[in-house]
Design an enzyme around this catalytic site. Structure first.
Site, mmCIF file in Angstrom:
data_model
loop_
_atom_site.group_PDB
_atom_site.id
_atom_site.type_symbol
_atom_site.label_atom_id
_atom_site.label_comp_id
_atom_site.label_asym_id
_atom_site.label_seq_id
_atom_site.Cartn_x
_atom_site.Cartn_y
_atom_site.Cartn_z
ATOM 1 N N SER A 87 0.800 -1.162 0.022
ATOM 2 C CA SER A 87 0.011 0.099 -0.102
ATOM 3 C C SER A 87 0.771 1.235 -0.097
ATOM 4 O O SER A 87 0.281 2.275 0.204
ATOM 5 C CB SER A 87 -1.079 0.038 1.259
ATOM 6 N N THR A 189 -2.604 3.414 4.377
ATOM 7 C CA THR A 189 -1.584 4.289 4.454
ATOM 8 C C THR A 189 -0.523 4.074 5.678
ATOM 9 O O THR A 189 -1.108 4.030 6.857
ATOM 10 C CB THR A 189 -2.400 5.787 4.342
ATOM 11 N N ARG A 217 -7.343 8.916 -9.435
ATOM 12 C CA ARG A 217 -7.906 9.108 -7.930
ATOM 13 C C ARG A 217 -6.949 9.532 -7.174
ATOM 14 O O ARG A 217 -5.774 8.884 -7.106
ATOM 15 C CB ARG A 217 -8.700 7.836 -7.484
ATOM 16 N N THR A 240 -5.597 7.269 8.278
ATOM 17 C CA THR A 240 -5.505 6.199 7.481
ATOM 18 C C THR A 240 -6.699 5.534 7.172
ATOM 19 O O THR A 240 -7.819 5.683 7.926
ATOM 20 C CB THR A 240 -4.413 5.111 8.212
ATOM 21 N N GLY A 241 -7.022 5.009 6.168
ATOM 22 C CA GLY A 241 -8.224 4.337 5.828
ATOM 23 C C GLY A 241 -8.930 4.850 4.759
ATOM 24 O O GLY A 241 -8.200 5.169 3.576
#
Length: 328
Positions: A87, A189, A217, A240-241
């Site tokens: 990620s 993240t 995006r 994060t998320g």
């Protein structure tokens, strides 16, 4: 087990996670709430997820007299350069077109900020963001322009799509619809906050974004006030998320402003999550987590679902911690 699989296996399983006394103790109480600084609580490093190698690197920088900004950059570089981290940086999962694009930002104790969005072919996005901050009159560069700037600053062009990431993308194309996958196992993240020996704060955030996202995006991570905010008078926060939900609430700025109003970092993180969920109380298909630190060296963390964790290096101890969550 990597953190992506851990989230996938636990976040929506309905299994509660007990928060023990050792976890609660991470919100370090001060004997005098009016004390602006507490030298016993810093230097410190706190980062989203189980990233002990990254926090160890940042801590080492601080111990050698480096600035909070230096520590953030070098700590985040560890994750950006790790192909096992799907990620962030090299090895990050691509968008629906099979292209890996990176977002990152960095912010120092003076309020200076640099950011890159939709960056291609450069591993250390957070280092490019720092160059934007220090070498240009701008605060944000995007796409081809960001890549060209990075090359002009000596960064090397590199294919970021690893064989493992390519395989995951090819499998996704077969079994998934072409629409954003809004769940909690495909975006994690790294956000990092540091405080040096003088009590100065800096922060950074770097990511390859939502896996298999629409091409172009951009999430919350590189956007000041959403994925990251630092106010050296008050504290700092990072998220994060699912970035879309953080963006809509300007989450990290909110956390810092709540601390300005007198809330502890823990209380501020909880309030920020509650504001997201208040508008959609029955929705359970996404994750958001916050971490925060104030000028006293107190820390806080909170998330929507179990599965989120953070790493804190403080008082010589490098620990991964499971925080409280909205859904238990």
């Amino acid at each position: 087990m990597n953190r992506r699989k851990f989230i996938q296996n636990t976040a929506l399983s309905g299994l509660g996670l007990t928060v023990g006394a050792s976890v609660l103790a991470n919100e370090i109480p001060l004997t005098n709430s009016n004390t602006e600084l507490n030298i016993n609580n810093y230097p410190l490093v706190i980062a989203t997820w189980d990233v002990k190698n990254a926090t160890a690197k940042a801590w080492d920088v601080l111990q050698k007299g480096g600035s909070a900004m230096d520590a953030v950059e070098k700590g985040c570089n560890v994750e950006e350069e790790d192909p096992a981290n799907s990620s962030v940086g090299y090895g990050g999962l691509p968008d629906r077109e099979g292209k890996v694009t990176l977002d990152a930002c960095i912010m120092d104790e003076k309020g200076n900020y640099g950011s890159v969005v939709f960056l291609h072919n450069i591993v250390n996005a957070i280092s490019v963001a720092r160059k934007v901050m220090e070498k240009t009159p701008h605060v944000l560069l995007a796409g081809k322009g960001a890549e060209e700037f990075a090359l002009s600053q000596g960064f090397k062009s590199q294919n970021l799509l690893t064989e493992n990431a390519k395989k995951a993308w090819e499998e996704w194309k077969v079994k998934s619809e072409y629409k954003p996958i809004i769940n909690i196992e495909n975006h994690d993240t790294i956000g990092m906050l540091t405080m040096d020996k003088n009590g100065n704060l800096s922060g950074g955030c770097t990511t390859s974004g939502l896996a298999f996202k629409m091409h172009g995006r951009v999430g919350d991570s590189p956007i000041i006030g959403s994925g990251l905010f630092v106010d050296n008078e008050i504290g700092a926060a990072t998220a994060t998320g699912l970035g879309e939900e953080v963006l809509k609430t300007v989450g990290s700025f909110l956390v810092v402003e709540l601390m300005r109003q007198g809330k502890t970092p823990q209380q501020a993180c909880e309030e920020a999550v509650h504001r997201i969920m208040k508008k959609q109380p029955d929705r359970k298909d996404f994750q958001v987590g916050y971490i925060a630190v104030n000028k006293k060296g107190e820390i806080g963390a909170y998330a929507i679902h179990p599965g989120f964790s953070y790493t804190v290096y403080q008082n010589g101890q490098n620990n991964n911690v499971i925080p409280k969550t909205y859904f238990s």
